[in-house]
Design a protein around this motif. Structure first.
Motif, PDB file in Angstrom:
ATOM      1  N   GLY A   1      38.779  32.139  31.032  1.00 49.10           N
ATOM      2  CA  GLY A   1      39.661  31.864  32.068  1.00 49.10           C
ATOM      3  C   GLY A   1      40.917  32.412  32.158  1.00 49.10           C
ATOM      4  O   GLY A   1      40.926  33.733  32.147  1.00 49.10           O
ATOM      5  N   GLU A   2      42.118  31.715  32.239  1.00 47.97           N
ATOM      6  CA  GLU A   2      43.307  32.183  32.435  1.00 47.97           C
ATOM      7  C   GLU A   2      44.001  32.275  31.249  1.00 47.97           C
ATOM      8  O   GLU A   2      45.301  32.744  31.204  1.00 47.97           O
ATOM      9  CB  GLU A   2      44.235  31.457  33.495  1.00 47.97           C
ATOM     10  N   PHE A   3      43.572  31.893  29.875  1.00 49.19           N
ATOM     11  CA  PHE A   3      44.271  31.697  28.943  1.00 49.19           C
ATOM     12  C   PHE A   3      44.300  32.928  27.914  1.00 49.19           C
ATOM     13  O   PHE A   3      45.079  32.703  26.834  1.00 49.19           O
ATOM     14  CB  PHE A   3      43.512  30.479  28.135  1.00 49.19           C
ATOM     15  N   LYS A   4      44.128  33.939  28.212  1.00 49.90           N
ATOM     16  CA  LYS A   4      44.189  35.338  27.459  1.00 49.90           C
ATOM     17  C   LYS A   4      44.500  36.384  28.262  1.00 49.90           C
ATOM     18  O   LYS A   4      44.193  37.556  28.378  1.00 49.90           O
ATOM     19  CB  LYS A   4      42.880  35.639  26.545  1.00 49.90           C
ATOM     20  N   PRO A   5      45.838  36.166  29.238  1.00 46.72           N
ATOM     21  CA  PRO A   5      46.275  37.437  29.997  1.00 46.72           C
ATOM     22  C   PRO A   5      46.840  38.644  29.247  1.00 46.72           C
ATOM     23  O   PRO A   5      47.382  38.455  28.143  1.00 46.72           O
ATOM     24  CB  PRO A   5      47.408  36.497  30.733  1.00 46.72           C
ATOM     25  N   LEU A   6      46.696  39.631  29.735  1.00 49.53           N
ATOM     26  CA  LEU A   6      47.201  40.723  29.498  1.00 49.53           C
ATOM     27  C   LEU A   6      48.745  41.122  29.510  1.00 49.53           C
ATOM     28  O   LEU A   6      49.609  41.420  28.822  1.00 49.53           O
ATOM     29  CB  LEU A   6      46.548  42.183  29.744  1.00 49.53           C
ATOM     30  N   PHE A   7      49.071  40.426  30.840  1.00 49.02           N
ATOM     31  CA  PHE A   7      50.370  40.282  31.221  1.00 49.02           C
ATOM     32  C   PHE A   7      51.022  39.140  31.832  1.00 49.02           C
ATOM     33  O   PHE A   7      50.030  38.447  32.133  1.00 49.02           O
ATOM     34  CB  PHE A   7      50.729  41.435  32.194  1.00 49.02           C
ATOM     35  N   PRO A   8      52.067  38.934  32.023  1.00 49.90           N
ATOM     36  CA  PRO A   8      52.593  37.490  32.497  1.00 49.90           C
ATOM     37  C   PRO A   8      52.268  37.637  34.005  1.00 49.90           C
ATOM     38  O   PRO A   8      52.211  38.618  34.655  1.00 49.90           O
ATOM     39  CB  PRO A   8      54.169  37.563  32.422  1.00 49.90           C
ATOM     40  N   ASN A   9      51.731  36.332  34.374  1.00 46.02           N
ATOM     41  CA  ASN A   9      51.225  36.527  36.103  1.00 46.02           C
ATOM     42  C   ASN A   9      52.149  36.052  36.839  1.00 46.02           C
ATOM     43  O   ASN A   9      52.528  35.148  37.328  1.00 46.02           O
ATOM     44  CB  ASN A   9      50.246  35.269  36.008  1.00 46.02           C
TER      45      ASN A   9
ATOM     46  N   HIS B   1      37.816  37.274  32.345  1.00 45.07           N
ATOM     47  CA  HIS B   1      39.258  36.595  32.252  1.00 45.07           C
ATOM     48  C   HIS B   1      39.767  36.337  33.729  1.00 45.07           C
ATOM     49  O   HIS B   1      39.034  37.303  34.794  1.00 45.07           O
ATOM     50  CB  HIS B   1      40.056  37.639  31.663  1.00 45.07           C
ATOM     51  N   THR B   2      40.596  35.674  33.830  1.00 44.38           N
ATOM     52  CA  THR B   2      41.005  35.507  35.422  1.00 44.38           C
ATOM     53  C   THR B   2      42.569  35.334  35.307  1.00 44.38           C
ATOM     54  O   THR B   2      43.098  35.244  34.159  1.00 44.38           O
ATOM     55  CB  THR B   2      40.673  34.064  35.975  1.00 44.38           C
ATOM     56  N   ASP B   3      43.203  35.306  36.500  1.00 41.37           N
ATOM     57  CA  ASP B   3      44.831  34.941  36.431  1.00 41.37           C
ATOM     58  C   ASP B   3      44.837  33.562  36.366  1.00 41.37           C
ATOM     59  O   ASP B   3      43.985  32.895  36.087  1.00 41.37           O
ATOM     60  CB  ASP B   3      45.261  35.675  37.679  1.00 41.37           C
ATOM     61  N   ASN B   4      46.140  33.147  36.488  1.00 47.38           N
ATOM     62  CA  ASN B   4      46.314  31.737  36.339  1.00 47.38           C
ATOM     63  C   ASN B   4      46.391  30.910  38.145  1.00 47.38           C
ATOM     64  O   ASN B   4      46.787  29.961  38.071  1.00 47.38           O
ATOM     65  CB  ASN B   4      47.843  31.286  35.759  1.00 47.38           C
TER      66      ASN B   4
ATOM     67  N   ARG C   1      48.597  40.174  37.731  1.00 48.85           N
ATOM     68  CA  ARG C   1      47.540  39.151  38.185  1.00 48.85           C
ATOM     69  C   ARG C   1      46.215  40.050  38.207  1.00 48.85           C
ATOM     70  O   ARG C   1      45.274  39.579  37.690  1.00 48.85           O
ATOM     71  CB  ARG C   1      47.773  38.364  39.283  1.00 48.85           C
ATOM     72  N   GLN C   2      46.325  41.056  38.968  1.00 46.25           N
ATOM     73  CA  GLN C   2      45.071  41.976  39.177  1.00 46.25           C
ATOM     74  C   GLN C   2      44.430  42.565  37.841  1.00 46.25           C
ATOM     75  O   GLN C   2      43.222  42.366  37.576  1.00 46.25           O
ATOM     76  CB  GLN C   2      45.467  43.098  40.013  1.00 46.25           C
ATOM     77  N   SER C   3      45.535  42.859  36.906  1.00 50.61           N
ATOM     78  CA  SER C   3      45.205  43.201  35.522  1.00 50.61           C
ATOM     79  C   SER C   3      44.529  42.448  34.606  1.00 50.61           C
ATOM     80  O   SER C   3      43.749  42.671  33.848  1.00 50.61           O
ATOM     81  CB  SER C   3      46.178  44.026  34.785  1.00 50.61           C
ATOM     82  N   ASN C   4      45.178  41.167  34.892  1.00 48.19           N
ATOM     83  CA  ASN C   4      44.496  39.919  34.107  1.00 48.19           C
ATOM     84  C   ASN C   4      43.096  39.520  34.591  1.00 48.19           C
ATOM     85  O   ASN C   4      42.417  39.130  33.953  1.00 48.19           O
ATOM     86  CB  ASN C   4      45.526  38.665  34.176  1.00 48.19           C
ATOM     87  N   ARG C   5      42.749  39.685  35.855  1.00 49.24           N
ATOM     88  CA  ARG C   5      41.331  39.555  36.320  1.00 49.24           C
ATOM     89  C   ARG C   5      40.395  40.734  35.758  1.00 49.24           C
ATOM     90  O   ARG C   5      40.406  41.658  36.461  1.00 49.24           O
ATOM     91  CB  ARG C   5      41.460  39.254  37.673  1.00 49.24           C
ATOM     92  N   ARG C   6      39.727  40.500  34.873  1.00 50.60           N
ATOM     93  CA  ARG C   6      38.990  41.319  34.348  1.00 50.60           C
ATOM     94  C   ARG C   6      37.801  40.852  33.286  1.00 50.60           C
ATOM     95  O   ARG C   6      37.593  39.800  33.321  1.00 50.60           O
ATOM     96  CB  ARG C   6      39.853  42.324  33.417  1.00 50.60           C
ATOM     97  N   VAL C   7      36.801  42.080  33.137  1.00 49.34           N
ATOM     98  CA  VAL C   7      35.794  41.581  32.225  1.00 49.34           C
ATOM     99  C   VAL C   7      35.806  42.533  31.223  1.00 49.34           C
ATOM    100  O   VAL C   7      35.697  43.826  31.328  1.00 49.34           O
ATOM    101  CB  VAL C   7      34.207  41.555  32.842  1.00 49.34           C
TER     102      VAL C   7
END
Length: 246
Positions: free
Chosen positions: A217-225, A172-175, A231-237
């Motif tokens: 990619g950016e399409f399943k974020p944990l939190f709003p970017n 996963h990434t941020d946007n 954004r750091q939390s959304n960048r994950r494996v």
């Protein structure tokens, strides 16, 4: 003359046959019985009526009535089916026990190494899910594993080997749009990061047929970017040890 006439009448009457009286009486008897049956049909249940009619059919035709086999009885579960259900239940219980032990060991490792800020753990319907923030694995915008990640990944490899479950590796990434020439989109970056982890696991003894990967990619974020922290939390494996039903 009168005597002769009387004698003629007496002889004539004596010659009248009476054989027809027997079948006539039988017919009357059957008709009477039929009327009784028709009357009784209105006040008895269907099963008794059918039994009476069958009796008359036997009397009239001389042939026995074939019994209706009726509906087939419900077959009980075969011993083999019961054994299969029992084996399946035991298998699920054993899997749940193994995953609980794995989860406990992961929790202990995370706590002992103070990795709560970069590794989180959750037990979901899919399985045991380990989430690693990208900072512990990769440099910004890169998909090559950092050496400092090897210790944590080796720990995961060791625990994953203790269970037979399939593994799903999900990037996963941020946007923020990717801005280098190596990757055209966040989709490609997230996929490349998943593949890097997959190859590391494969190199260290996890069978390739147990693993799958995907990049979201950016399409399943944990939190709003909307912040650096989010954004750091959304960048994950995510590394998911899947339950057998998955």
């Amino acid at each position: 003359m009168r005597k002769l006439r009387n004698k003629f009448h007496e002889e004539h009457e004596e010659e009248i046959p009476e054989a027809w009286l027997l079948p006539y009486a039988d017919i009357l008897t059957l008709l009477l019985a039929l009327f009784i049956v028709l009357y009784a049909a209105g006040i008895i249940d269907q099963s008794k009526y059918n039994a009476i009619m069958d009796s008359f059919k036997v009397e009239l035709t001389g042939k026995p009535i074939k019994e209706d086999a009726g509906p087939s009885p419900t077959k009980p579960n075969k011993p083999s089916d019961q054994a299969a259900h029992a084996a399946e239940g035991n298998s699920k219980e054993e899997e749940a026990k193994q995953l609980d032990q794995l989860k406990q060991q992961l929790e202990n490792y995370i706590a002992d190494n103070h990795l709560q800020d970069v590794i989180t753990l959750s037990d979901t319907e899919r399985g045991v899910e380990v989430t690693l923030k990208d900072v512990i694995l990769f440099d910004q915008g890169k998909a090559n594993l950092k050496e400092i990640s090897f210790q944590t990944l080796n720990m995961l490899v060791g625990l994953i080997k203790t269970v037979p479950n399939a593994i799903s590796i999900e990037g996963h990434t941020d946007n923020v749009p990717i801005s280098n020439a190596e990757y055209k989109s966040n989709w490609e970056l997230s996929s490349a990061r998943s593949v890097s982890v997959l190859h590391y696991f494969s190199t260290n003894g996890i069978s390739q047929d147990r693993m799958q990967f995907t990049g979201y990619g950016e399409f399943k974020p944990l939190f709003p970017n909307d912040s650096d922290q989010s954004r750091q939390s959304n960048r994950r494996v995510n590394i998911v040890i899947l339950r057998a039903a998955q």
